[in-house]
Design a protein around this motif. Structure first.
Motif, PDB file in Angstrom:
ATOM      1  N   THR A 114      31.060  24.909 -44.653  1.00 17.00           N
ATOM      2  CA  THR A 114      30.714  25.306 -43.289  1.00 17.00           C
ATOM      3  C   THR A 114      30.313  26.771 -43.221  1.00 17.00           C
ATOM      4  OG1 THR A 114      32.392  23.720 -42.553  1.00 17.00           O
ATOM      5  CG2 THR A 114      31.470  25.171 -40.889  1.00 17.00           C
ATOM      6  N   LEU A 115      30.954  27.616 -44.030  1.00 14.61           N
ATOM      7  CA  LEU A 115      30.598  29.029 -44.072  1.00 14.61           C
ATOM      8  C   LEU A 115      29.148  29.208 -44.491  1.00 14.61           C
ATOM      9  CD1 LEU A 115      31.424  32.037 -43.980  1.00 14.61           C
ATOM     10  CD2 LEU A 115      32.159  31.809 -46.362  1.00 14.61           C
ATOM     11  N   GLU A 116      28.725  28.493 -45.536  1.00 15.39           N
ATOM     12  CA  GLU A 116      27.342  28.611 -45.992  1.00 15.39           C
ATOM     13  C   GLU A 116      26.367  28.057 -44.949  1.00 15.39           C
ATOM     14  OE1 GLU A 116      26.269  30.309 -48.624  1.00 15.39           O
ATOM     15  OE2 GLU A 116      28.396  30.874 -48.746  1.00 15.39           O
ATOM     16  N   ALA A 117      26.773  26.975 -44.280  1.00 15.85           N
ATOM     17  CA  ALA A 117      25.914  26.407 -43.234  1.00 15.85           C
ATOM     18  C   ALA A 117      25.723  27.405 -42.097  1.00 15.85           C
ATOM     19  CB  ALA A 117      26.528  25.113 -42.702  1.00 15.85           C
ATOM     20  N   LEU A 118      26.796  28.069 -41.676  1.00 17.54           N
ATOM     21  CA  LEU A 118      26.711  29.042 -40.594  1.00 17.54           C
ATOM     22  C   LEU A 118      25.860  30.240 -41.005  1.00 17.54           C
ATOM     23  CD1 LEU A 118      27.323  30.347 -37.940  1.00 17.54           C
ATOM     24  CD2 LEU A 118      29.672  30.778 -38.701  1.00 17.54           C
ATOM     25  N   LYS A 119      26.048  30.727 -42.221  1.00 22.88           N
ATOM     26  CA  LYS A 119      25.231  31.847 -42.692  1.00 22.88           C
ATOM     27  C   LYS A 119      23.750  31.490 -42.668  1.00 22.88           C
ATOM     28  CE  LYS A 119      28.557  34.074 -45.835  1.00 22.88           C
ATOM     29  NZ  LYS A 119      28.845  34.378 -47.271  1.00 22.88           N
ATOM     30  N   SER A 120      23.435  30.280 -43.113  1.00 24.66           N
ATOM     31  CA  SER A 120      22.040  29.840 -43.156  1.00 24.66           C
ATOM     32  C   SER A 120      21.446  29.731 -41.760  1.00 24.66           C
ATOM     33  CB  SER A 120      21.957  28.491 -43.871  1.00 24.66           C
ATOM     34  OG  SER A 120      20.633  27.998 -43.866  1.00 24.66           O
ATOM     35  N   GLU A 121      22.218  29.136 -40.837  1.00 24.50           N
ATOM     36  CA  GLU A 121      21.731  28.978 -39.460  1.00 24.50           C
ATOM     37  C   GLU A 121      21.553  30.347 -38.792  1.00 24.50           C
ATOM     38  OE1 GLU A 121      20.754  26.331 -38.091  1.00 24.50           O
ATOM     39  OE2 GLU A 121      21.660  24.655 -39.155  1.00 24.50           O
ATOM     40  N   ALA A 122      22.490  31.260 -39.033  1.00 21.45           N
ATOM     41  CA  ALA A 122      22.405  32.593 -38.419  1.00 21.45           C
ATOM     42  C   ALA A 122      21.209  33.366 -38.956  1.00 21.45           C
ATOM     43  CB  ALA A 122      23.701  33.364 -38.666  1.00 21.45           C
ATOM     44  N   THR A 123      20.941  33.219 -40.252  1.00 17.87           N
ATOM     45  CA  THR A 123      19.786  33.890 -40.842  1.00 17.87           C
ATOM     46  C   THR A 123      18.488  33.355 -40.255  1.00 17.87           C
ATOM     47  OG1 THR A 123      20.951  34.293 -42.925  1.00 17.87           O
ATOM     48  CG2 THR A 123      18.547  34.326 -42.996  1.00 17.87           C
ATOM     49  N   SER A 124      18.398  32.059 -40.108  1.00 15.82           N
ATOM     50  CA  SER A 124      17.206  31.452 -39.512  1.00 15.82           C
ATOM     51  C   SER A 124      17.011  31.931 -38.077  1.00 15.82           C
ATOM     52  CB  SER A 124      17.323  29.923 -39.543  1.00 15.82           C
ATOM     53  OG  SER A 124      17.375  29.446 -40.870  1.00 15.82           O
ATOM     54  N   TYR A 125      18.117  32.039 -37.350  1.00 17.92           N
ATOM     55  CA  TYR A 125      18.035  32.485 -35.960  1.00 17.92           C
ATOM     56  C   TYR A 125      17.506  33.917 -35.877  1.00 17.92           C
ATOM     57  CZ  TYR A 125      19.339  33.883 -31.258  1.00 17.92           C
ATOM     58  OH  TYR A 125      19.300  34.370 -29.975  1.00 17.92           O
ATOM     59  N   THR A 126      18.029  34.806 -36.709  1.00 18.70           N
ATOM     60  CA  THR A 126      17.632  36.215 -36.629  1.00 18.70           C
ATOM     61  C   THR A 126      16.182  36.423 -37.067  1.00 18.70           C
ATOM     62  OG1 THR A 126      18.575  36.600 -38.838  1.00 18.70           O
ATOM     63  CG2 THR A 126      19.974  37.061 -36.934  1.00 18.70           C
ATOM     64  N   ARG A 127      15.693  35.579 -37.962  1.00 17.90           N
ATOM     65  CA  ARG A 127      14.291  35.695 -38.372  1.00 17.90           C
ATOM     66  C   ARG A 127      13.354  35.445 -37.198  1.00 17.90           C
ATOM     67  NH1 ARG A 127      14.770  32.246 -44.013  1.00 17.90           N
ATOM     68  NH2 ARG A 127      15.551  33.962 -45.331  1.00 17.90           N
ATOM     69  N   LEU A 128      13.768  34.568 -36.308  1.00 16.82           N
ATOM     70  CA  LEU A 128      12.933  34.229 -35.156  1.00 16.82           C
ATOM     71  C   LEU A 128      13.197  35.104 -33.941  1.00 16.82           C
ATOM     72  CD1 LEU A 128      13.130  30.317 -35.320  1.00 16.82           C
ATOM     73  CD2 LEU A 128      11.198  31.770 -35.994  1.00 16.82           C
ATOM     74  N   ASN A 129      14.436  35.593 -33.805  1.00 20.80           N
ATOM     75  CA  ASN A 129      14.831  36.255 -32.557  1.00 20.80           C
ATOM     76  C   ASN A 129      15.329  37.685 -32.717  1.00 20.80           C
ATOM     77  OD1 ASN A 129      14.825  33.749 -30.604  1.00 20.80           O
ATOM     78  ND2 ASN A 129      15.910  33.087 -32.457  1.00 20.80           N
ATOM     79  N   GLY A 130      15.422  38.175 -33.946  1.00 22.34           N
ATOM     80  CA  GLY A 130      15.927  39.520 -34.161  1.00 22.34           C
ATOM     81  C   GLY A 130      17.436  39.527 -34.329  1.00 22.34           C
ATOM     82  N   VAL A 131      17.946  40.668 -34.809  1.00 26.07           N
ATOM     83  CA  VAL A 131      19.365  40.745 -35.165  1.00 26.07           C
ATOM     84  C   VAL A 131      20.280  40.964 -33.971  1.00 26.07           C
ATOM     85  CG1 VAL A 131      18.845  41.588 -37.472  1.00 26.07           C
ATOM     86  CG2 VAL A 131      19.199  43.232 -35.620  1.00 26.07           C
TER      87      VAL A 131
END
Length: 222
Positions: A114-131
């Motif tokens: 779940t930790l890796e899944a959350l990291k991946s989803e958060a990275t995808s989000y920031t690429r589209l919406n900023g940090v």
């Protein structure tokens, strides 16, 4: 099913969930929890349930940084029959899932997944919406994840599988052993999510998006 066979089956299940398909990933986590619950019910029925002396530390050799990762560990522990504590190390902490041996191993495997899944989803989000919205995305994800586990309990109750709800709670013997184990703990570590909010412009969209991703686990329930 032997404990070692159960662990291998859950590891294989989580490995299959490591895909870009969010529904598949979240489905893997809920199926892992269902397998754990079924296994423990079978042990009770066969009167082979683990004794209190089977309770142990299951320490992950994994550096945890930031309150959100500790919050995630707490959510997994609560829903996989364990308590948690942390060992302070340089630049972070190690997480330890405290419970019956098999439960601790399952909780550890699920946490890493779940930790890796959350990291991946958060990275995808920031690429589209900023940090700026990332902290609130994470906050929403964690809240959605906890809600999804509650939905799973409700689904079990509605289908007259109340035993699954009961058996998935942290056992009393683990609670009692943890109270004794924690008497010598020094200090506390902040697990609060209160400091995870980003700037006001990104807050609503970040939290909502994170919640949607986290609660996606609930949408995958069978």
């Amino acid at each position: 099913m032997e404990d070692s066979d159960l662990i291998r089956k859950i590891r294989a299940l989580l490995a299959l969930g490591q895909s870009p398909n969010q529904a598949e990933a979240f489905s893997a986590v809920t199926k892992a929890r269902k397998l754990m619950a079924d296994h423990n019910i079978a042990e009770v029925q066969l009167q082979t349930f683990a004794e209190a002396n089977d309770i142990q530390d299951n320490r992950l050799d994994l550096r945890i940084r930031g309150p959100w990762q500790r919050c995630l560990a707490g959510i997994i522990a609560q829903n996989f029959r364990c308590r948690i504590f942390f060992h302070k190390i340089n630049q972070g902490v190690n997480v330890c899932f405290y419970g019956h041996k098999t439960d601790g191993e399952i909780a550890s495997e699920t946490f890493k997944f779940t930790l890796e899944a959350l990291k991946s989803e958060a990275t995808s989000y920031t690429r589209l919406n900023g940090v700026s919205g990332k902290p609130d995305f994470i906050h929403g994800f964690l809240k959605g994840l906890q809600t999804a586990f509650e939905d799973q309990n409700n689904a079990w109750s509605a289908s007259n599988e109340t035993a699954l709800v009961v058996i998935s709670k942290v056992p009393q013997e683990v609670q009692e052993a943890y109270q004794k184990r924690s008497r010598n703990f020094n200090g506390t570590i902040n697990n609060s999510m209160n400091n995870l909010k980003g700037d006001s412009a990104a807050r609503a969209s970040g939290y909502t998006s994170g919640y949607s991703h986290g609660s996606g686990l609930g949408k995958a329930l069978n």
